[in-house]
Scaffold this motif. Structure first.
Motif, mmCIF file in Angstrom:
data_model
loop_
_atom_site.group_PDB
_atom_site.id
_atom_site.type_symbol
_atom_site.label_atom_id
_atom_site.label_comp_id
_atom_site.label_asym_id
_atom_site.label_seq_id
_atom_site.Cartn_x
_atom_site.Cartn_y
_atom_site.Cartn_z
ATOM 1 N N PRO A 536 6.281 -6.229 -1.800
ATOM 2 C CA PRO A 536 5.570 -4.688 -1.589
ATOM 3 C C PRO A 536 4.547 -4.589 -0.132
ATOM 4 C CG PRO A 536 4.689 -6.525 -3.071
ATOM 5 C CD PRO A 536 6.104 -6.803 -2.728
ATOM 6 N N LEU A 539 6.581 -1.972 1.913
ATOM 7 C CA LEU A 539 6.329 -0.350 1.532
ATOM 8 C C LEU A 539 4.813 0.147 2.200
ATOM 9 C CD1 LEU A 539 7.350 -1.491 -2.556
ATOM 10 C CD2 LEU A 539 8.786 0.165 -0.501
ATOM 11 N N LEU A 540 3.804 -0.536 2.687
ATOM 12 C CA LEU A 540 3.103 -0.343 2.939
ATOM 13 C C LEU A 540 3.310 1.102 4.142
ATOM 14 C CD1 LEU A 540 0.539 -2.857 2.096
ATOM 15 C CD2 LEU A 540 0.543 -0.572 1.697
ATOM 16 N N ARG A 541 2.344 1.421 4.581
ATOM 17 C CA ARG A 541 2.264 3.091 5.818
ATOM 18 C C ARG A 541 1.161 2.630 6.264
ATOM 19 N NH1 ARG A 541 6.968 1.592 4.089
ATOM 20 N NH2 ARG A 541 8.421 2.699 3.719
ATOM 21 N N ASP A 544 -2.713 3.794 4.320
ATOM 22 C CA ASP A 544 -2.712 3.626 2.706
ATOM 23 C C ASP A 544 -3.758 3.025 2.539
ATOM 24 O OD1 ASP A 544 -0.515 4.741 2.597
ATOM 25 O OD2 ASP A 544 1.039 2.781 1.884
ATOM 26 N N THR A 557 -2.764 -1.838 -3.473
ATOM 27 C CA THR A 557 -2.870 0.061 -2.729
ATOM 28 C C THR A 557 -2.899 0.867 -3.573
ATOM 29 O OG1 THR A 557 -1.743 0.999 -1.129
ATOM 30 C CG2 THR A 557 -0.597 -0.449 -2.892
ATOM 31 N N LEU A 561 3.849 3.168 -4.259
ATOM 32 C CA LEU A 561 4.997 2.424 -3.505
ATOM 33 C C LEU A 561 5.835 2.614 -4.292
ATOM 34 C CD1 LEU A 561 3.490 -0.544 -3.258
ATOM 35 C CD2 LEU A 561 3.344 1.707 -1.808
ATOM 36 N N ARG A 564 9.405 4.327 -2.266
ATOM 37 C CA ARG A 564 9.961 4.566 -0.611
ATOM 38 C C ARG A 564 10.715 3.533 -0.710
ATOM 39 N NH1 ARG A 564 3.304 3.631 1.028
ATOM 40 N NH2 ARG A 564 2.400 5.740 0.672
#
Length: 604
Positions: A536, A539-541, A544, A557, A561, A564
């Motif tokens: 995971p 998948l963060l941007r 966030d 978060t 997700l 993505r």
């Protein structure tokens, strides 16, 4: 006799039940090894001639099988201050063995890299897997089958776990760890920390920084902060694998030499030819593994052992996970504050009562298993005293008494914290370890937009450009075992510490490791599953909003997700020998299982 605390009992029972098939298989293997390993008198003459050709004055005794033969596995090098004293150990140990009518040989050497040298450098990407290499090297050393016992010379970060993992596969033999002890205390730790942060801010130059560091790391012996190396020594005491009280006696002292001599004598006494046989496979069991974890929690030890304890346990057929560590942490109070969790170092800790005091307190409160088969006594109570020399310079053990410094060492009745400070955080970003013992409680929950990086260097550059001067959750991903060997990210500590000191709410989330010397900044580390392969964190941007809380165990978060695609990993894994470790990266398992390719592919 104090009854065992309910939580300690319950977790031990759960580990025992979970481990039944693997532990049984391990003990059956050790029995087969004991039955099938030939007595040296039945080994071919050619084999023995090769083994004894270089033994010089011990050759005749070896040829005649006059007594047991001790195999020394050493991690000596003189680049690593903790291991520099080991250079002279084999010659002395051979003399100690002769005093017992026995012999000793150096069976082999293992690598011993210094994480302090490689911090922030490319070589740190070999660090975790050096543990597998050390275990393999130990197995090669002991594969010659001409030894009746094992002395393990190792202290630092991956070295003790690697030696123990390797030795456990020869667990039909007795084994003992022989530590070397810490260097004398250098400059005050708070001053070292202050100079590091001033350097990170550009307020002092390299000359002042180097002078500060050299004033701290200044002579042979283990570094004196309570990081992974000294946590190793604590665990060997808690597991009963040292001569009692041996962990923190400085090199070059009469007491150090007396303890080293006692270690050689003792491992020869507990061999299979005598009446007190104590093979390593029986000394390391579910109770001793739980004791190692309890000691880690009670002393605020290194987070690296959230990885090493599961790996060491697996080598003995025992399965322990982060749920177990978190539940133990809920019951075990924090009894010590040693730098970086406090002002004093391990020398101050030892002088205030040290491991003898800690073990005595834990046993009196029913927080540790007393009924271990230890190398140094009938049970763990032998480790609740401290060693010394009598008027004739003979070893003796004394009662510890009260804490000599309650700013560093406290009783169970008045701890620094009611729990051990090793918390499991989990959510839609995976599972991770959060060490609260060095973090102010008002910082145990951080919720802020994240900034995502792939390297420590990129974090430092963003810091220098002023891009992190705000409340921020710094995410450093693709730092897991399969991505780049899971390096420690110790270089982040001064940078994040400066941001926090400026008044910002700051946290770190990573699938990498932090040093055993990590400190005051809240951090979720060892995130599993790791980013490489679609974990995971991939998948963060940027932007966030991420919530990290040791209070309610959250790592999550609010971002969706599900739609993505994982971000790509951009860093090449070549140079500095990293390409040679491609197999280790490819087959490594998750951090919670120990982050090992060797154990994973061995089916352990």
């Amino acid at each position: 006799m104090t009854s065992l605390h309910d939580t300690i009992h319950r977790v031990t029972q759960r580990i025992t039940e979970r481990s039944l098939p693997t532990r049984r298989a391990y003990l059956e293997l050790m029995q087969r090894e004991a039955d099938q390993t030939p007595d040296r008198s039945t080994v071919s003459c050619s084999n023995l001639a090769h083994a004894y050709a270089g033994a010089e004055e011990d050759q005749a005794a070896l040829m005649a099988h006059r007594g047991p033969n001790l195999g020394i596995v050493t991690a000596y090098n003189d680049m690593l201050s903790a291991h520099q004293p080991y250079g002279r150990y084999p010659d002395r140990m051979k003399i100690y063995a002769r005093e017992m009518g026995a012999t000793a040989q150096v069976a082999g050497g293992t690598p011993a890299m210094c994480d302090g040298v490689t911090q922030g450098q490319t070589g740190m990407e070999l660090s975790l897997f050096s543990r597998d290499v050390i275990a393999l090297s130990t197995a090669v050393a002991l594969s010659h089958a001409v030894f009746d016992g094992v002395a393990l010379l190792g202290i630092c970060d991956k070295i003790v776990p690697g030696l123990l993992i390797g030795a456990l596969r020869f667990g039909h033999l007795p084994a003992i760890f022989v530590p070397g002890g810490p260097m004398p205390t250098g400059i005050p730790n708070k001053e070292k920390q202050r100079v590091r942060q001033r350097y990170a801010e550009g307020k002092v130059g390299r000359e002042e920084l180097l002078a500060s560091e050299a004033g701290s790391y200044h002579s042979p012996g283990t570094c004196t902060f309570y990081g992974t190396a000294n946590s190793n020594q604590m665990m060997m005491e808690m597991m009963g694998l040292h001569i009692p009280g041996a962990a923190f006696i400085q090199p070059g002292t009469k007491l150090r030499q007396a303890l080293d001599r006692a270690a050689v004598h003792r491992v020869l006494e507990i061999g299979g030819k005598g009446n007190d046989f104590r093979p390593l496979s029986r000394c390391v069991d579910e109770k001793s593994i739980v004791n190692a974890a309890v000691g880690l929690l009670a002393t605020g030890g290194s987070t690296n052992h959230a990885i090493h304890i599961p790996a060491m346990a697996r080598a003995a057929g025992i399965v322990i996970d982060w749920n177990d560590l978190a539940e133990l942490s809920s019951a075990v109070p924090l009894l010590t504050r040693v730098y970086p969790n406090g002002a004093g170092d391990v020398n101050h800790f030892h002088n205030a009562g040290g491991m003898g005091y800690v073990i005595g307190e834990l046993l009196d409160a029913g927080l540790a298993h007393p009924d271990l088969l230890t190398v140094g006594g009938d049970d763990l109570n032998a480790y609740s005293r401290e060693p010394g020399l009598d008027k004739d310079d003979a070893l003796e053990w004394r009662e510890v008494g009260e804490s000599g410094d309650d700013s560093m060492l406290r009783p169970v009745s008045n701890p620094f914290q009611p729990d051990g400070g090793m918390r499991l955080v989990q959510g839609n970003l995976g599972r991770a370890t959060f060490k609260t013992s060095a973090v102010e409680e008002d910082r145990w929950t951080i919720e802020a937009p994240c900034r995502v990086f792939q390297t420590q260097k990129a974090v430092a550059e963003a810091f220098a450009a002023g891009e992190l001067d705000r409340d921020v959750v710094v995410v450093v991903r693709f730092q897991g075992p399969r991505a780049n060997g899971m390096p420690e990210l110790h270089k982040l500590t001064p940078v994040l510490g400066v941001l926090q000191d400026r008044g910002y709410r700051v946290a770190l989330i990573t699938d990498g490791r932090m040093s055993g010397a990590s400190g005051k900044v809240p951090a979720a580390i060892h995130c599993s599953p790791e980013a490489l392969g679609g974990g995971p964190l991939s998948l963060l941007r940027d932007g966030d909003v991420v919530r990290l809380s040791a209070v309610d165990g959250t790592l999550a978060t609010a971002a969706d997700l599900s739609q993505r695609e994982p971000a790509p990993m951009n860093e090449a894994q070549s140079g500095m020998g990293r390409e040679l470790f491609a197999m280790f990266r490819q087959y490594a398992d998750e951090a919670e299982q120990g982050g090992s390719a060797m154990l994973a592919t061995a089916g352990l």
